[in-house]
Design a protein around this motif. Structure first.
Motif, PDB file in Angstrom:
ATOM      1  N   ARG A 137      -2.868 -17.912 -12.337  1.00  0.00           N
ATOM      2  CA  ARG A 137      -2.342 -18.957 -11.463  1.00  0.00           C
ATOM      3  C   ARG A 137      -2.508 -18.570  -9.995  1.00  0.00           C
ATOM      4  N   GLU A 138      -2.309 -17.309  -9.683  1.00  0.00           N
ATOM      5  CA  GLU A 138      -2.445 -16.841  -8.305  1.00  0.00           C
ATOM      6  C   GLU A 138      -3.885 -16.955  -7.815  1.00  0.00           C
ATOM      7  N   ALA A 139      -4.843 -16.749  -8.704  1.00  0.00           N
ATOM      8  CA  ALA A 139      -6.249 -16.864  -8.313  1.00  0.00           C
ATOM      9  C   ALA A 139      -6.588 -18.296  -7.908  1.00  0.00           C
ATOM     10  N   LEU A 140      -6.124 -19.258  -8.698  1.00  0.00           N
ATOM     11  CA  LEU A 140      -6.374 -20.655  -8.355  1.00  0.00           C
ATOM     12  C   LEU A 140      -5.613 -21.061  -7.098  1.00  0.00           C
ATOM     13  N   GLU A 141      -4.408 -20.566  -6.965  1.00  0.00           N
ATOM     14  CA  GLU A 141      -3.608 -20.874  -5.774  1.00  0.00           C
ATOM     15  C   GLU A 141      -4.269 -20.319  -4.515  1.00  0.00           C
ATOM     16  N   PHE A 142      -4.857 -19.147  -4.612  1.00  0.00           N
ATOM     17  CA  PHE A 142      -5.512 -18.511  -3.471  1.00  0.00           C
ATOM     18  C   PHE A 142      -6.640 -19.393  -2.938  1.00  0.00           C
ATOM     19  N   ASN A 143      -7.526 -19.838  -3.823  1.00  0.00           N
ATOM     20  CA  ASN A 143      -8.637 -20.685  -3.386  1.00  0.00           C
ATOM     21  C   ASN A 143      -8.167 -22.036  -2.881  1.00  0.00           C
ATOM     22  N   ALA A 367      -2.494 -15.191   3.442  1.00  0.00           N
ATOM     23  CA  ALA A 367      -2.894 -15.275   2.034  1.00  0.00           C
ATOM     24  C   ALA A 367      -3.439 -13.946   1.529  1.00  0.00           C
ATOM     25  N   LEU A 368      -4.260 -13.290   2.339  1.00  0.00           N
ATOM     26  CA  LEU A 368      -4.803 -11.991   1.943  1.00  0.00           C
ATOM     27  C   LEU A 368      -3.708 -10.937   1.834  1.00  0.00           C
ATOM     28  N   LEU A 369      -2.791 -10.938   2.790  1.00  0.00           N
ATOM     29  CA  LEU A 369      -1.711  -9.952   2.766  1.00  0.00           C
ATOM     30  C   LEU A 369      -0.830 -10.145   1.539  1.00  0.00           C
ATOM     31  N   LYS A 370      -0.544 -11.390   1.205  1.00  0.00           N
ATOM     32  CA  LYS A 370       0.275 -11.679   0.023  1.00  0.00           C
ATOM     33  C   LYS A 370      -0.410 -11.197  -1.244  1.00  0.00           C
ATOM     34  N   ARG A 371      -1.704 -11.473  -1.357  1.00  0.00           N
ATOM     35  CA  ARG A 371      -2.422 -11.019  -2.552  1.00  0.00           C
ATOM     36  C   ARG A 371      -2.483  -9.503  -2.617  1.00  0.00           C
ATOM     37  N   GLN A 372      -2.800  -8.860  -1.490  1.00  0.00           N
ATOM     38  CA  GLN A 372      -2.955  -7.414  -1.504  1.00  0.00           C
ATOM     39  C   GLN A 372      -1.645  -6.710  -1.820  1.00  0.00           C
ATOM     40  N   LEU A 373      -0.549  -7.239  -1.315  1.00  0.00           N
ATOM     41  CA  LEU A 373       0.754  -6.648  -1.635  1.00  0.00           C
ATOM     42  C   LEU A 373       1.039  -6.766  -3.132  1.00  0.00           C
ATOM     43  N   ARG A 374       0.712  -7.915  -3.701  1.00  0.00           N
ATOM     44  CA  ARG A 374       0.966  -8.112  -5.127  1.00  0.00           C
ATOM     45  C   ARG A 374       0.166  -7.140  -5.979  1.00  0.00           C
ATOM     46  N   VAL A 375      -1.143  -7.110  -5.771  1.00  0.00           N
ATOM     47  CA  VAL A 375      -1.993  -6.306  -6.642  1.00  0.00           C
ATOM     48  C   VAL A 375      -1.774  -4.810  -6.392  1.00  0.00           C
ATOM     49  N   THR A 376      -1.336  -4.443  -5.197  1.00  0.00           N
ATOM     50  CA  THR A 376      -1.111  -3.020  -4.909  1.00  0.00           C
ATOM     51  C   THR A 376       0.148  -2.514  -5.588  1.00  0.00           C
ATOM     52  N   PHE A 377       1.244  -3.224  -5.424  1.00  0.00           N
ATOM     53  CA  PHE A 377       2.515  -2.725  -5.945  1.00  0.00           C
ATOM     54  C   PHE A 377       2.704  -3.034  -7.426  1.00  0.00           C
ATOM     55  N   ARG A 378       1.805  -3.796  -8.021  1.00  0.00           N
ATOM     56  CA  ARG A 378       1.831  -3.933  -9.475  1.00  0.00           C
ATOM     57  C   ARG A 378       1.158  -2.758 -10.164  1.00  0.00           C
ATOM     58  N   ASN A 379       0.298  -2.082  -9.445  1.00  0.00           N
ATOM     59  CA  ASN A 379      -0.413  -0.930 -10.011  1.00  0.00           C
ATOM     60  C   ASN A 379       0.352   0.333  -9.649  1.00  0.00           C
ATOM     61  N   LEU A 457     -10.425  -6.986   6.874  1.00  0.00           N
ATOM     62  CA  LEU A 457     -10.309  -5.638   7.428  1.00  0.00           C
ATOM     63  C   LEU A 457      -8.886  -5.345   7.883  1.00  0.00           C
ATOM     64  N   ILE A 458      -8.278  -6.271   8.599  1.00  0.00           N
ATOM     65  CA  ILE A 458      -6.918  -6.051   9.089  1.00  0.00           C
ATOM     66  C   ILE A 458      -5.937  -5.956   7.927  1.00  0.00           C
ATOM     67  N   THR A 459      -6.127  -6.793   6.914  1.00  0.00           N
ATOM     68  CA  THR A 459      -5.250  -6.736   5.743  1.00  0.00           C
ATOM     69  C   THR A 459      -5.372  -5.400   5.028  1.00  0.00           C
ATOM     70  N   SER A 460      -6.595  -4.927   4.867  1.00  0.00           N
ATOM     71  CA  SER A 460      -6.805  -3.639   4.205  1.00  0.00           C
ATOM     72  C   SER A 460      -6.132  -2.507   4.968  1.00  0.00           C
ATOM     73  N   ILE A 461      -6.247  -2.542   6.295  1.00  0.00           N
ATOM     74  CA  ILE A 461      -5.610  -1.497   7.107  1.00  0.00           C
ATOM     75  C   ILE A 461      -4.088  -1.579   6.982  1.00  0.00           C
ATOM     76  N   CYS A 462      -3.543  -2.793   6.975  1.00  0.00           N
ATOM     77  CA  CYS A 462      -2.094  -2.959   6.920  1.00  0.00           C
ATOM     78  C   CYS A 462      -1.499  -2.497   5.596  1.00  0.00           C
ATOM     79  N   ILE A 463      -2.269  -2.522   4.527  1.00  0.00           N
ATOM     80  CA  ILE A 463      -1.744  -2.135   3.213  1.00  0.00           C
ATOM     81  C   ILE A 463      -2.045  -0.674   2.892  1.00  0.00           C
TER      82      ILE A 463
END
Length: 729
Positions: A137-143, A367-379, A457-463
């Motif tokens: 669902r998150e993948a479809l929501e992202f696009n 949107a990128l920050l939200k996704r990156q936070l999710r996938v990072t802290f789930r792992n 790039l900025i999102t990657s640095i922030c996470i």
């Protein structure tokens, strides 16, 4: 396909603006903003051709000039043998081909708008790479959020996503991880359907699908094509599909067939799928009984087979079908419809961003920050390793240097600082393969103009940077606590350590953005490590370094850090400490200069990284930049899947050719061989030269071992190297 495949609630939400304006549903006393869909579009192309560059500089024609026209809401199959240029043609039509090609593309009879075209088009590649800990669902929501106007009501977006989940049969796995090699998730067929649903979620009038059924079972393949047909008919989307030999039931779902032959690619048939068999019979090539029509057609148009009739079919096409195709092209160009700009304005009631991206930068970043936070802290296991391993290394090193602060200042203290800086500098090195993997799906998403490279790039640095800094601070604190050094020295050492960490992290990420894969990234990182770590004032001093290499000290981050810490350590060591400082050539008052130099170089590497993310390793590449050793083999091979050089290059790159790895090994070794022997020339008048030479020999050995082991792991073919090189490694 059943007419109710796309649920009614999805159909009521995914409607054109013209219809929704007249009957927008009411809820809670207010008018709900409809989810706008871009008006339908036709696609016309003339003289599309592509030539590949061979190793000797000659060219080979992959696709001869092709022309055609497709109406809106058609489901088009592009078929042909391997090497015929199917994906090449689709990439040129989808504006994904980065190499030079010839031809003209028109949308609704107007020349393709190179700025706004990606706003009305979506491409689904052969790969289905997505973050493993992302939910469906998150993948479809992202696009959806990155392709729709920010004024769209959230409930409408949720309704559209629910409709897409139902349409593609993903409702039952909507909250399941997509998964990957090490993460349990949805099946391969479901993952492919997620990619298709993401393309449809982009509100596209044109949908390009590159082999969406490859690797799927017959049932899953039929499900994918069924969903595409429903989308094309219900929403008026023109869908072009590159497909390999579908079974009869799947082939019958397509409206139009574009059939190509190879060597070089030429059109053998362009017309209704239902009339293909009759056309072949008219060309004296009747369909044998109990045979799949698509199998038969591919056998007939493949050069070199027993039933090869490609030349005759091309002649018949030019004589019988081409006049009809030419008339359709002329009619489309003489009766143009809405331009791309007008289509977007109609879909958004005149209020629309007329740029490459549908949403502003801050929305992309959010949107990128939200996704990156999710996938990072789930792992959590990855976070534990990312943080736990440095802490464990800190305990080991702290035990080795335990109580060193209780001794007088000397060479042991310099060794302690050097090891501390070295370990912290190398902390980001193991992350390079992960960064390269993340770049693969980033390239796909940026090619779809979902977001910009700078936002990524900025999102990657922030996470990633805060997590790494936390581990670095913990490791430094543990080592320092074991060492027993005075407390006032902790803050300066910590600050210089973090400054070095940020600098080398920028280098490693910059290298990952430039190189095509992790093997080359690891090899190219070695020269930077060797040069900056050797020229630090301890291994190589200003006095021992040759005059033509002393300029490196002005740029060496490790040299500035070692100098700043050594000066503070020696402040209470009396004449002995001052003697060591004088021998090393360290000078007071260069801390600010060092901070400015390191910060400036870090910024430069980040800028280069952003430039490389935008312009290097792009999708749809041609033979430029691909191994010259294998280019001709790729062009002539029929059993090799045409997914990189001959066609689009939009899949994950193949393993780096062996000779290229050898060249990178030679580059890394050359840097070591040039700088270290010159820098390590023994100076009898300097007593520490032997110590420096020993450090240098160790660094050189580590450099060669790293290159050799990487080469061995990457290719498994060390025996291909000449005997002297094998002996050296």
């Amino acid at each position: 396909p059943p007419s109710s495949f796309l649920p009614v609630r999805a159909m009521t939400q995914v409607v054109s603006v013209e219809a929704s304006d007249a009957a927008a549903p009411m809820e809670e006393g207010r008018v709900r903003v409809p989810v706008a869909s871009v008006p339908s579009a036709s696609l016309t192309f003339r003289g599309m051709a592509f030539d590949a560059v061979l190793p000797g500089g000659a060219t080979k024609t992959i696709l001869e000039p092709c022309s055609g026209h497709f109406e809106a809401s058609e489901l088009v199959a592009i078929m042909g043998p391997s090497g015929c240029g199917k994906t090449t043609l689709m990439d040129m039509l989808a504006m994904k081909k980065s190499g030079h090609y010839r031809g003209e593309v028109y949308v609704n009879g107007h020349p393709r708008d190179r700025v706004l075209f990606q706003r009305i088009a979506a491409t689904v590649g052969q790969d289905d790479k997505m973050p493993a800990h992302w939910k469906v669902r998150e993948a479809l929501e992202f696009n959806t959020l990155l392709k729709l106007s920010s004024a769209v009501d959230r409930k409408e977006v949720d309704a559209r996503i629910g409709g897409l989940l139902d349409a593609f049969g993903l409702s039952e796995v909507a909250d399941t991880y997509i998964g990957g090699e090490r993460v349990r998730g949805i099946s391969g067929g479901q993952r492919r359907r997620v990619c298709l649903a993401r393309g449809v979620a982009a509100q596209a009038s044109l949908l390009f699908c590159d082999e969406p059924t490859s690797g799927l079972s017959a049932t899953d393949a039929e499900t994918c094509v069924t969903a595409l047909r429903e989308i094309s008919k219900k929403l008026g989307v023109l869908v072009l599909v590159v497909i390999h030999q579908p079974r009869r039931e799947v082939a019958e779902m397509f409206d139009t067939l574009l059939l190509l032959t190879s060597s070089p690619g030429r059109i053998c048939y362009l017309g209704p799928m239902s009339g293909a068999v009759a056309h072949f019979e008219a060309c004296r090539r009747p369909l044998p009984s109990h045979m799949n029509p698509t199998d038969f057609m591919l056998d007939v148009v493949t050069p070199g087979t027993k039933v090869d009739a490609s030349s005759e079919l091309i002649s018949e096409y030019n004589a019988q079908l081409w006049p009809k195709v030419e008339a359709r092209i002329a009619k489309a160009l003489n009766e143009p419809g809405k331009t791309t700009r007008e289509m977007l304005q109609a879909a958004h009631s005149g209020k629309v961003r007329l740029s490459r991206y549908a949403v502003p930068f801050h929305t992309q970043f959010a949107a990128l920050l939200k996704r990156q936070l999710r996938v990072t802290f789930r792992n959590l296991s990855a976070i534990a390793l990312h943080v736990g391993v440095p802490l464990g290394v800190g305990v080991v090193l702290g035990t080795i240097f335990q109580g060193i602060g209780n001794h007088k200042f000397g060479v042991a203290h310099l060794q302690f600082v050097f090891i501390l800086f070295t370990m912290l500098s190398l902390q980001s090195l193991p992350l390079m393969p992960m960064l390269v993997d993340h770049r693969i799906f980033m390239k796909y998403e940026t090619s779809e103009k979902l977001y910009s490279e700078l936002a990524y790039l900025i999102t990657s640095i922030c996470i990633m940077l805060p997590l790494s800094l936390f581990a670095a601070i913990g490791q430094t604190a543990i080592i320092y606590w074991f060492s027993g050094l005075p407390a006032p020295l902790f803050i300066p050492i910590l600050l210089w350590t973090l400054l070095l960490f940020v600098f080398f992290d920028a280098i490693f990420q910059c290298v990952c953005a430039i190189t095509p894969d992790s093997q080359q990234a690891l090899l190219l990182a070695v020269p930077f490590l060797v040069v900056f770590m050797v020229f630090n004032g301890v291994i190589v001093t200003r006095a021992t370094a040759p005059a033509f290499l002393r300029w490196i000290f002005e740029l060496s981050p490790t040299g500035y850090a070692m100098q700043a810490v050594a000066l503070r350590m020696s402040s209470g060591a009396g004449l002995i400490g001052q003697g060591i400082i004088d021998e090393l050539g360290y000078e007071e008052g260069e801390d600010l200069k060092g901070v400015v130099v390191i910060a400036s170089m870090t910024l430069v590497f980040r800028i280069i990284q952003c430039f490389a993310l935008r312009h290097f390793n792009n999708l749809g590449g041609d033979l430029v930049g691909v191994s010259r050793l294998t280019a001709e083999q790729l062009l002539t091979s029929r059993d090799r899947k045409p997914d990189v050089c001959m066609t689009s290059g939009r899949t994950a790159p193949r393993p780096v050719p062996f000779r290229r790895r050898c060249r990178l090994l030679a580059l890394s070794s050359a840097c070591t061989a040039i700088f270290l022997p010159a820098a390590m020339r023994e100076r009898p008048e300097v007593p520490t030269a032997r110590t420096g030479k020993a450090f240098g020999a160790l660094a050189q050995l580590c450099s060669f071992c790293a290159c050799g082991l990487q080469l061995e792991a990457g290719s498994g073919a060390m025996t291909k190297l000449p005997a002297p090189t094998q002996h050296a490694l």
